[in-house]
Design a protein around this motif. Structure first.
Motif, PDB file in Angstrom:
ATOM      1  N   ALA A  31       3.977  13.123   1.770  1.00  0.00           N
ATOM      2  CA  ALA A  31       4.131  13.039   0.322  1.00  0.00           C
ATOM      3  C   ALA A  31       3.083  13.887  -0.378  1.00  0.00           C
ATOM      4  O   ALA A  31       3.371  14.602  -1.334  1.00  0.00           O
ATOM      5  CB  ALA A  31       4.027  11.582  -0.132  1.00  0.00           C
ATOM      6  N   VAL A  72      13.699  12.886  -3.489  1.00  0.00           N
ATOM      7  CA  VAL A  72      13.523  12.016  -4.655  1.00  0.00           C
ATOM      8  C   VAL A  72      14.799  11.960  -5.476  1.00  0.00           C
ATOM      9  O   VAL A  72      15.212  10.893  -5.928  1.00  0.00           O
ATOM     10  CB  VAL A  72      12.334  12.512  -5.514  1.00  0.00           C
ATOM     11  N   THR A  97       3.948  17.592  -2.305  1.00  0.00           N
ATOM     12  CA  THR A  97       3.830  17.625  -3.768  1.00  0.00           C
ATOM     13  C   THR A  97       2.534  18.273  -4.219  1.00  0.00           C
ATOM     14  O   THR A  97       2.040  17.984  -5.306  1.00  0.00           O
ATOM     15  CB  THR A  97       3.915  16.204  -4.351  1.00  0.00           C
ATOM     16  N   ASN A 103      16.875   8.756  -6.443  1.00  0.00           N
ATOM     17  CA  ASN A 103      17.038   8.448  -7.865  1.00  0.00           C
ATOM     18  C   ASN A 103      18.510   8.310  -8.238  1.00  0.00           C
ATOM     19  O   ASN A 103      18.888   7.406  -8.979  1.00  0.00           O
ATOM     20  CB  ASN A 103      16.410   9.549  -8.719  1.00  0.00           C
ATOM     21  N   PHE A 148       2.153   9.481  -5.405  1.00  0.00           N
ATOM     22  CA  PHE A 148       2.162  10.856  -4.898  1.00  0.00           C
ATOM     23  C   PHE A 148       3.543  11.487  -4.842  1.00  0.00           C
ATOM     24  O   PHE A 148       3.656  12.705  -4.862  1.00  0.00           O
ATOM     25  CB  PHE A 148       1.530  10.912  -3.508  1.00  0.00           C
ATOM     26  N   LEU A 149       4.588  10.658  -4.742  1.00  0.00           N
ATOM     27  CA  LEU A 149       5.907  11.273  -4.566  1.00  0.00           C
ATOM     28  C   LEU A 149       6.821  11.012  -5.754  1.00  0.00           C
ATOM     29  O   LEU A 149       7.239  11.943  -6.437  1.00  0.00           O
ATOM     30  CB  LEU A 149       6.550  10.756  -3.267  1.00  0.00           C
ATOM     31  N   PHE A 150       7.105   9.748  -6.042  1.00  0.00           N
ATOM     32  CA  PHE A 150       8.178   9.461  -6.991  1.00  0.00           C
ATOM     33  C   PHE A 150       7.806   9.789  -8.419  1.00  0.00           C
ATOM     34  O   PHE A 150       8.546  10.472  -9.116  1.00  0.00           O
ATOM     35  CB  PHE A 150       8.602   7.993  -6.862  1.00  0.00           C
ATOM     36  N   MET A 209       3.442   5.009   8.130  1.00  0.00           N
ATOM     37  CA  MET A 209       2.855   5.097   6.786  1.00  0.00           C
ATOM     38  C   MET A 209       1.996   6.339   6.647  1.00  0.00           C
ATOM     39  O   MET A 209       2.072   7.052   5.642  1.00  0.00           O
ATOM     40  CB  MET A 209       1.987   3.866   6.517  1.00  0.00           C
ATOM     41  N   PHE A 231       1.160   4.212  -2.832  1.00  0.00           N
ATOM     42  CA  PHE A 231       0.925   5.621  -2.471  1.00  0.00           C
ATOM     43  C   PHE A 231       2.139   6.478  -2.804  1.00  0.00           C
ATOM     44  O   PHE A 231       2.019   7.547  -3.406  1.00  0.00           O
ATOM     45  CB  PHE A 231       0.600   5.731  -0.975  1.00  0.00           C
ATOM     46  N   MET A 232       3.320   5.988  -2.390  1.00  0.00           N
ATOM     47  CA  MET A 232       4.525   6.788  -2.602  1.00  0.00           C
ATOM     48  C   MET A 232       4.795   6.947  -4.086  1.00  0.00           C
ATOM     49  O   MET A 232       5.194   8.011  -4.541  1.00  0.00           O
ATOM     50  CB  MET A 232       5.738   6.120  -1.930  1.00  0.00           C
ATOM     51  N   ILE A 281       0.846  -1.202   0.000  1.00  0.00           N
ATOM     52  CA  ILE A 281       0.000   0.000   0.000  1.00  0.00           C
ATOM     53  C   ILE A 281       0.877   1.247   0.000  1.00  0.00           C
ATOM     54  O   ILE A 281       0.678   2.170  -0.791  1.00  0.00           O
ATOM     55  CB  ILE A 281      -0.933  -0.006   1.230  1.00  0.00           C
ATOM     56  N   LEU A 282       1.873   1.216   0.889  1.00  0.00           N
ATOM     57  CA  LEU A 282       2.777   2.366   1.001  1.00  0.00           C
ATOM     58  C   LEU A 282       3.487   2.606  -0.326  1.00  0.00           C
ATOM     59  O   LEU A 282       3.601   3.741  -0.786  1.00  0.00           O
ATOM     60  CB  LEU A 282       3.801   2.102   2.106  1.00  0.00           C
ATOM     61  N   PHE A 283       3.932   1.497  -0.947  1.00  0.00           N
ATOM     62  CA  PHE A 283       4.645   1.617  -2.222  1.00  0.00           C
ATOM     63  C   PHE A 283       3.769   2.289  -3.268  1.00  0.00           C
ATOM     64  O   PHE A 283       4.200   3.230  -3.947  1.00  0.00           O
ATOM     65  CB  PHE A 283       5.094   0.225  -2.677  1.00  0.00           C
ATOM     66  N   ILE A 312       7.288  13.736  -9.093  1.00  0.00           N
ATOM     67  CA  ILE A 312       8.521  14.525  -8.950  1.00  0.00           C
ATOM     68  C   ILE A 312       9.526  14.146 -10.031  1.00  0.00           C
ATOM     69  O   ILE A 312      10.158  15.011 -10.639  1.00  0.00           O
ATOM     70  CB  ILE A 312       9.133  14.315  -7.549  1.00  0.00           C
ATOM     71  N   THR A 313       9.656  12.832 -10.288  1.00  0.00           N
ATOM     72  CA  THR A 313      10.595  12.403 -11.328  1.00  0.00           C
ATOM     73  C   THR A 313      10.195  12.972 -12.684  1.00  0.00           C
ATOM     74  O   THR A 313      11.027  13.499 -13.414  1.00  0.00           O
ATOM     75  CB  THR A 313      10.650  10.861 -11.387  1.00  0.00           C
ATOM     76  N   ASN A 314       8.887  12.869 -12.989  1.00  0.00           N
ATOM     77  CA  ASN A 314       8.415  13.409 -14.265  1.00  0.00           C
ATOM     78  C   ASN A 314       8.682  14.903 -14.355  1.00  0.00           C
ATOM     79  O   ASN A 314       9.117  15.409 -15.392  1.00  0.00           O
ATOM     80  CB  ASN A 314       6.912  13.151 -14.429  1.00  0.00           C
ATOM     81  N   LEU A 315       8.412  15.576 -13.236  1.00  0.00           N
ATOM     82  CA  LEU A 315       8.595  17.025 -13.216  1.00  0.00           C
ATOM     83  C   LEU A 315      10.067  17.376 -13.460  1.00  0.00           C
ATOM     84  O   LEU A 315      10.368  18.287 -14.236  1.00  0.00           O
ATOM     85  CB  LEU A 315       8.152  17.580 -11.867  1.00  0.00           C
ATOM     86  N   MET A 316      10.957  16.620 -12.824  1.00  0.00           N
ATOM     87  CA  MET A 316      12.381  16.938 -12.964  1.00  0.00           C
ATOM     88  C   MET A 316      12.845  16.683 -14.396  1.00  0.00           C
ATOM     89  O   MET A 316      13.624  17.447 -14.951  1.00  0.00           O
ATOM     90  CB  MET A 316      13.204  16.140 -11.962  1.00  0.00           C
ATOM     91  N   GLU A 317      12.296  15.592 -14.981  1.00  0.00           N
ATOM     92  CA  GLU A 317      12.679  15.321 -16.370  1.00  0.00           C
ATOM     93  C   GLU A 317      12.138  16.396 -17.288  1.00  0.00           C
ATOM     94  O   GLU A 317      12.820  16.853 -18.207  1.00  0.00           O
ATOM     95  CB  GLU A 317      12.150  13.942 -16.790  1.00  0.00           C
ATOM     96  N   THR A 334      10.774   3.876  -1.472  1.00  0.00           N
ATOM     97  CA  THR A 334       9.771   3.640  -0.437  1.00  0.00           C
ATOM     98  C   THR A 334      10.373   2.857   0.719  1.00  0.00           C
ATOM     99  O   THR A 334      10.203   3.216   1.888  1.00  0.00           O
ATOM    100  CB  THR A 334       8.580   2.852  -1.028  1.00  0.00           C
TER     101      THR A 334
END
Lengths: 161, 235
Positions: free
Chosen positions: B44, B66, B48, B70, A26-28, B37, A22-23, A18-20, A31-36, B90
């Protein structure tokens, strides 16, 4: 602590999944797309700037060339004008010289003519004077025509000398 | 003192869930994990909110985290880092919080009630994390080599290596789980003993090492090794 506990195991696994999700959501991912996206936009900006620079340089080169051409054309025109002017000057000068020569020639001829005229008149007058003088001097009864011829001859002889 | 220590080390039943007549005991490990969690997910989402190409302070914090993760994953898995960075990140963030959670005990005492203690001091939690990691390693092998390629990779470089390659899939998670469990439990016991023996302010300095440094280091090591295993599986 060391007792196996299936429930805890399953709970942790589920929690982690679940955490994976969500993260990631909402996070990875964002943010990764934005940075690219930012990276690509910056690269694009740099590329655009580079292109603009190249374009400006090209424009500058073109402009310089144009200026050079204009200068060359100007020089050519100026040289042509100069040459034309020189030619015209020479022509005018030559014409003037010719005219002056003609005028001088004409003058000379005129003088020559006048001199001849004068000489002729002089000769005549001299002849008349001589005849008169001779007439007065000799007091002879001579044929004037014959006398005249004689005097003329005499003068001619004198002139020849 | 020994009883106190045992009490601190052992998990307790926080409450019992009733699911379709099935009585499921929920230990304090799981409750602590839920708290972590919840904090992570809320952070998060808060960090964001309203993303833009020109970041504000909140977004900067998220971006630093991030990007740090990365870059670490990129070093280990140069080509497919994008597929694995979210999971590894995560795990890393969760472990950082889980290992250092005992710092955040604001309420003093609480010997008999609920207290924030690292969930990773229990073997079940670390084994679960290690098994998940090894599942991701297997997934990486299957996903990028195909099932056939993955099975063939067990017989590389020579078929003699087959049993060792199979053993790898047992040894790797075992070592991951036991390293994390041993480190965190050891640090936890040492800190408990220090709290019992020393006066009130002295443990703070030692807590910096045993709780913070050790906890973050173990989280990093766990993530780093998992990423190394994934890159091995992708070769």
């Amino acid at each position: 602590m060391l007792k196996p506990d299936g429930y805890t195991f399953i709970f942790v696994a589920l929690n982690l999944l679940i955490l994976f999700f969500f993260m990631r959501k909402f996070l990875f991912k964002p943010i990764t797309n934005l940075m690219e996206e930012r990276k690509s936009s910056i690269e694009q900006g740099l590329k655009d700037a580079e292109n603009a620079k190249i374009e400006a340089a090209e424009a500058r080169k073109k402009y310089d060339e144009q200026i050079k051409n204009i200068k060359l054309d100007g020089d050519k025109l100026l040289n042509e004008a100069r040459a034309k002017a020189a030619r015209e000057y020479d022509e005018i000068l030559a014409a003037a010289k010719k005219e002056a020569l003609a005028v001088v020639e004409k003058g000379r001829e005129e003088i020559e003519r006048e001199r001849e005229e004068m000489l002729r008149q002089t000769k005549q007058q001299i002849a008349v004077l001589a005849i008169a003088a001779a007439t007065k001097l000799v007091q002879a009864n001579m044929d004037t025509d014959a006398n005249k011829a004689m005097v003329d001859k005499f003068i001619d002889e004198v002139g020849a000398i | 003192m020994g009883e106190k220590l045992t009490h601190a080390m052992e998990p307790h039943n926080a409450f019992t869930m009733n699911l379709f007549g099935l009585k499921i005991p929920v230990s304090d490990l799981v409750v602590t994990m839920w708290i972590i969690m919840a904090i992570m997910i809320v952070l998060a989402i808060v960090l964001t909110r309203k993303l833009s190409l020109i970041p504000n302070k909140r977004q900067n914090i998220a971006e630093i985290i991030v990007e740090f993760i990365n870059n670490m994953v990129k070093d280990a898995i140069p080509h497919h880092w994008k597929a694995f960075a979210p999971y590894l990140g995560t795990v890393m963030l969760f472990l950082v919080l889980a290992n250092t959670v005992s710092i955040f005990n604001i309420i003093p005492g609480g010997e008999e009630g609920f207290k924030l203690r690292p969930p990773t001091r229990n073997i079940n939690v670390t084994v679960c994390l290690a098994v998940m990691s090894i599942c991701v390693v297997a997934y990486a092998g299957i996903r990028y080599k195909g099932v056939g390629g993955w099975i063939k990779s067990f017989a590389k470089p020579t078929p003699i290596m087959l049993p060792f390659n199979i053993l790898d899939y047992v040894i790797k998670p075992t070592s991951l789980a036991l390293r994390l469990f041993g480190n965190i439990l050891g640090a936890f016991i040492v800190m408990e003993l220090i709290y019992m023996a020393f006066p009130i302010f002295a443990p703070a300095v030692l807590s910096c090492y045993f709780d913070l440094f050790d906890g973050i280091l173990q989280a990093y090591v766990f993530m780093f090794l998992t990423s190394i295993y994934i890159s091995e599986a992708l070769e």
